[in-house]
Design a protein around this motif. Sequence first.
Motif: not given
Length: 466
Positions: A34, A37, A41, A179, A182, A214
Amino acid sequence: MNNQSATMNTKDNPLGYKKESTLLVGFAIPCIISMLVTALYNIVDQIFIGQGIGMLGNAATNIAFPLSTTCTAISLLLGIGSATNFSLYLGAGEKNESEKYASNGIVLMALFGIFLFLVTTIFLTPMLKFFGATKDVLPYAKAYTRITAFGFPFLIANTGMSKLILADGSPRYSMISMLAGAIVNTILDPLFIFVFNMGMTGAALATITGQIISFSISLRYMFHFKTIKLSRESFIVSAAHCKKIFILGASACFNQIAMTVVQIVMNNTLSHYGAQSIYGGDIPLACAGIITKVNMIFMSFVIGISQGTQPVIGFNYGAKKYARVRKTYLLSLGAASALSLIAFACFQIFPRQIISIFGNGSDLYFKFSERYFRIYMFLTIVNGIQPVTSSFFNSIGKSQLGVFMSLTRQIIFLLPLIIIFPIFMGIDGVMYAGPIADAAAAIVCGYFTIRELKELKKLEIDLTKC
């Protein structure tokens, strides 16, 4: 809540009886992913922007970075705050209170996200100048931030809700929600930047598309908690519940706010003293931005481990299983220290190779980046101590110590040093401030940790006598 029903609740929940190392792996890995991710970004944008736009594009993402850390700060304030209370009351067998903390946290995430979007949109140009944007960098930073601001409410809500999903005992779902976004961002970045030739705008659109996806996945879980069921009444915002969310989320939040403040001061310091050096103002801004985001990859592992311990430590502390609390903390500290050693080796041996991933530059550009990497990150080896310790104190409800631990490196030590050292050493002063702050923070955290572990041992002994 009587001891008998709390004991029954402990027997029913794996957090109270599963092997600590198994729980740590099960909860830490999704947390790490997490956090990775979130870092991804920024890293993915930085790589494709560096390859497609160049040094000014890299500098622009560095200027916009304080807003990303602000989003993370808010989401951790509300996500960790509500999740910690959720875990503590769940461990004590009080499900109604757990429901209220989850619901109040979700409402606060929505309100704070919309507020940050409005503030950023209204004050965009002066804000970016305050963050250290030079005349050449400002147009790129505006093009990027004007669009990414639309994603702030989704980013804050998704990151915050992922902590509640984790506390509910669904680490895999939390991981999948982060995920998915991402992966979408990684696919769309090169498509928008290179194929459609959209530049900074394309990178920003790819980012917010991933964040919305997400968020949608996490939102679905809010109607399918395993341990509680949210009711309409639980969404009525209570000042008492909000206060406790803020108190127990403050440690994680202040750590991010500290990073934001330091980043803003550092950007302005690098621009000012860089302009007085052979490097100029833009090279230090671009290099520091890359190194900050590479360090985010390492810190994602460490912070992911510390956040993964939160449900385990919070539940067992609430259930008065102090031996399990101590063992979980020591396991997480050992894992974080091992990762710190690996990161130290990478930063010292491969600085040029790492920087090259983010695009080409002049010899002066690479010369500065290698020196900055090797000096500023020299004591990475001890950087696992502070986040794990801060999270530990927060998880056992000692929020004041947790906040203090979270402020040690960034605010108490690093911030004054990056202001004072350059006065005497020029731009090199920023580099040497890093390892000195790391060492001081590790010493302070070590002292309070030893004291707390002794206290837990004493509580454990007293409990066996009862």
